[in-house]
Scaffold this motif. Structure first.
Motif, PDB file in Angstrom:
ATOM      1  N   GLY A  40      77.165  85.047   9.038  1.00  0.00           N
ATOM      2  CA  GLY A  40      76.658  86.631   9.437  1.00  0.00           C
ATOM      3  C   GLY A  40      75.197  86.510  10.099  1.00  0.00           C
ATOM      4  N   GLY A  41      74.838  85.430  10.668  1.00  0.00           N
ATOM      5  CA  GLY A  41      73.539  85.351  11.284  1.00  0.00           C
ATOM      6  C   GLY A  41      73.723  85.514  12.766  1.00  0.00           C
ATOM      7  N   SER A  42      72.670  85.226  13.465  1.00  0.00           N
ATOM      8  CA  SER A  42      72.796  85.253  14.935  1.00  0.00           C
ATOM      9  C   SER A  42      72.725  83.736  15.675  1.00  0.00           C
ATOM     10  N   GLY A  43      73.426  83.761  16.680  1.00  0.00           N
ATOM     11  CA  GLY A  43      73.833  82.623  17.491  1.00  0.00           C
ATOM     12  C   GLY A  43      72.465  82.158  17.967  1.00  0.00           C
ATOM     13  N   GLU A  44      71.644  82.912  18.629  1.00  0.00           N
ATOM     14  CA  GLU A  44      70.411  82.735  19.123  1.00  0.00           C
ATOM     15  C   GLU A  44      69.414  82.061  18.209  1.00  0.00           C
ATOM     16  N   GLN A  45      69.442  82.659  16.886  1.00  0.00           N
ATOM     17  CA  GLN A  45      68.658  82.074  15.820  1.00  0.00           C
ATOM     18  C   GLN A  45      68.996  80.737  15.742  1.00  0.00           C
ATOM     19  N   MET A  46      70.399  80.519  15.360  1.00  0.00           N
ATOM     20  CA  MET A  46      71.008  79.045  14.987  1.00  0.00           C
ATOM     21  C   MET A  46      70.617  78.310  16.099  1.00  0.00           C
ATOM     22  N   ILE A  47      70.412  78.587  17.312  1.00  0.00           N
ATOM     23  CA  ILE A  47      70.283  77.424  18.370  1.00  0.00           C
ATOM     24  C   ILE A  47      68.810  77.123  18.056  1.00  0.00           C
ATOM     25  N   VAL A  48      67.833  78.071  17.767  1.00  0.00           N
ATOM     26  CA  VAL A  48      66.404  77.743  17.762  1.00  0.00           C
ATOM     27  C   VAL A  48      66.261  76.798  16.444  1.00  0.00           C
ATOM     28  N   ILE A  49      66.882  77.129  15.459  1.00  0.00           N
ATOM     29  CA  ILE A  49      66.862  76.282  14.300  1.00  0.00           C
ATOM     30  C   ILE A  49      67.282  74.893  14.375  1.00  0.00           C
ATOM     31  N   THR A  50      68.720  74.798  15.176  1.00  0.00           N
ATOM     32  CA  THR A  50      69.276  73.738  15.442  1.00  0.00           C
ATOM     33  C   THR A  50      68.304  72.694  16.255  1.00  0.00           C
ATOM     34  N   ASN A  51      67.729  73.235  17.427  1.00  0.00           N
ATOM     35  CA  ASN A  51      66.824  72.510  18.324  1.00  0.00           C
ATOM     36  C   ASN A  51      65.434  71.812  17.356  1.00  0.00           C
ATOM     37  N   ALA A  52      65.177  72.829  16.637  1.00  0.00           N
ATOM     38  CA  ALA A  52      63.959  72.602  15.831  1.00  0.00           C
ATOM     39  C   ALA A  52      64.251  71.409  14.886  1.00  0.00           C
ATOM     40  N   TYR A  53      65.508  71.426  14.127  1.00  0.00           N
ATOM     41  CA  TYR A  53      65.995  70.613  13.482  1.00  0.00           C
ATOM     42  C   TYR A  53      66.069  69.011  14.104  1.00  0.00           C
ATOM     43  N   ASN A  54      66.803  69.131  15.227  1.00  0.00           N
ATOM     44  CA  ASN A  54      66.921  67.890  16.099  1.00  0.00           C
ATOM     45  C   ASN A  54      65.627  67.305  16.540  1.00  0.00           C
ATOM     46  N   TYR A  55      64.686  68.242  16.699  1.00  0.00           N
ATOM     47  CA  TYR A  55      63.462  67.821  17.313  1.00  0.00           C
ATOM     48  C   TYR A  55      62.931  66.992  16.058  1.00  0.00           C
ATOM     49  N   VAL A  56      62.687  67.681  14.833  1.00  0.00           N
ATOM     50  CA  VAL A  56      62.156  67.112  13.618  1.00  0.00           C
ATOM     51  C   VAL A  56      62.849  65.817  13.241  1.00  0.00           C
ATOM     52  N   LYS A  57      64.125  65.923  13.431  1.00  0.00           N
ATOM     53  CA  LYS A  57      64.703  64.787  12.974  1.00  0.00           C
ATOM     54  C   LYS A  57      64.244  63.504  13.831  1.00  0.00           C
ATOM     55  N   LYS A  58      64.357  63.489  15.027  1.00  0.00           N
ATOM     56  CA  LYS A  58      63.813  62.863  16.134  1.00  0.00           C
ATOM     57  C   LYS A  58      62.387  61.998  15.746  1.00  0.00           C
ATOM     58  N   GLN A  59      61.542  63.050  15.437  1.00  0.00           N
ATOM     59  CA  GLN A  59      60.162  62.603  14.868  1.00  0.00           C
ATOM     60  C   GLN A  59      60.071  61.958  13.827  1.00  0.00           C
ATOM     61  N   LEU A  60      61.228  62.087  12.703  1.00  0.00           N
ATOM     62  CA  LEU A  60      60.978  61.711  11.469  1.00  0.00           C
ATOM     63  C   LEU A  60      61.729  60.112  11.518  1.00  0.00           C
ATOM     64  N   ASP A  61      62.890  59.924  12.345  1.00  0.00           N
ATOM     65  CA  ASP A  61      63.158  58.736  12.661  1.00  0.00           C
ATOM     66  C   ASP A  61      62.346  57.703  13.288  1.00  0.00           C
ATOM     67  N   PHE A  62      61.378  58.346  14.109  1.00  0.00           N
ATOM     68  CA  PHE A  62      60.832  57.372  14.759  1.00  0.00           C
ATOM     69  C   PHE A  62      59.098  57.483  14.448  1.00  0.00           C
ATOM     70  N   VAL A  63      58.869  57.566  13.040  1.00  0.00           N
ATOM     71  CA  VAL A  63      57.610  57.639  12.426  1.00  0.00           C
ATOM     72  C   VAL A  63      56.881  56.466  12.730  1.00  0.00           C
ATOM     73  N   ASP A  64      57.285  55.193  12.846  1.00  0.00           N
ATOM     74  CA  ASP A  64      56.553  54.304  12.975  1.00  0.00           C
ATOM     75  C   ASP A  64      56.162  54.103  14.268  1.00  0.00           C
ATOM     76  N   SER A  65      56.927  54.470  15.281  1.00  0.00           N
ATOM     77  CA  SER A  65      56.714  54.183  16.746  1.00  0.00           C
ATOM     78  C   SER A  65      55.929  55.500  17.366  1.00  0.00           C
ATOM     79  N   LYS A  66      55.729  56.545  16.517  1.00  0.00           N
ATOM     80  CA  LYS A  66      55.442  57.906  17.058  1.00  0.00           C
ATOM     81  C   LYS A  66      53.913  57.618  17.593  1.00  0.00           C
ATOM     82  N   LYS A  67      53.662  58.472  18.580  1.00  0.00           N
ATOM     83  CA  LYS A  67      52.357  58.449  19.126  1.00  0.00           C
ATOM     84  C   LYS A  67      51.520  59.617  18.966  1.00  0.00           C
ATOM     85  N   ASP A  68      50.305  59.564  18.752  1.00  0.00           N
ATOM     86  CA  ASP A  68      49.400  60.815  18.490  1.00  0.00           C
ATOM     87  C   ASP A  68      49.319  61.515  19.671  1.00  0.00           C
ATOM     88  N   LEU A  69      49.814  62.820  19.395  1.00  0.00           N
ATOM     89  CA  LEU A  69      49.819  63.955  20.396  1.00  0.00           C
ATOM     90  C   LEU A  69      48.976  65.001  19.967  1.00  0.00           C
TER      91      LEU A  69
END
Length: 128
Positions: A40-69
């Motif tokens: 019952g939600g919005s496709g646009e909102q789901m895309i934003v949530i999914t993109n945010a999750y994919n980015y966070v997941k990528k960042q958390l997967d590479f915690v050791d090699s993460k550069k300071d930005l």
């Protein structure tokens, strides 16, 4: 569409840089329950949530090699990441499998039993 890139994906999901991948999966699943079009939600909102999750997941997967930005650097990196994503929300079954690790093991065992028995392993019921 530019305003979509001015969000902080960690804040959007209620996470921090020190959050665990499990916490990220739980947050993503909970937001998917609210924003997914199948729920019952919005496709646009789901895309934003999914993109945010994919980015966070990528960042958390590479915690050791993460550069300071800087914050601006993280914003630019997230904007670039979002451009690479699809504009179609994932199916809710994909979200369920992504966030519930036990289902992967269950499906693997189910497939092995099906191959070994050359039929439906649940033919006699779930108790078997």
């Amino acid at each position: 569409m530019a305003e979509l890139y001015s969000i902080d994906p960690f804040k959007l999901l209620g996470l921090t840089q020190k959050s665990t991948l499990l916490e990220a999966k739980k947050a993503y699943y909970n937001y998917a329950l609210l924003t997914h079009p199948d729920k019952g939600g919005s496709g646009e909102q789901m895309i934003v949530i999914t993109n945010a999750y994919n980015y966070v997941k990528k960042q958390l997967d590479f915690v050791d090699s993460k550069k300071d930005l800087s914050y601006e650097g993280l914003e630019e990196e997230f904007a670039e990441f979002c451009k690479q994503q699809t504009d179609k929300p994932p199916t809710f079954s994909y979200i369920y499998e992504e966030t519930n690790d036990w289902i992967k093991e269950f499906n693997k065992e189910f497939t092995e039993l099906k191959k070994a028995n050359d039929n439906n392993p649940f033919e006699k019921g779930y108790g078997e």
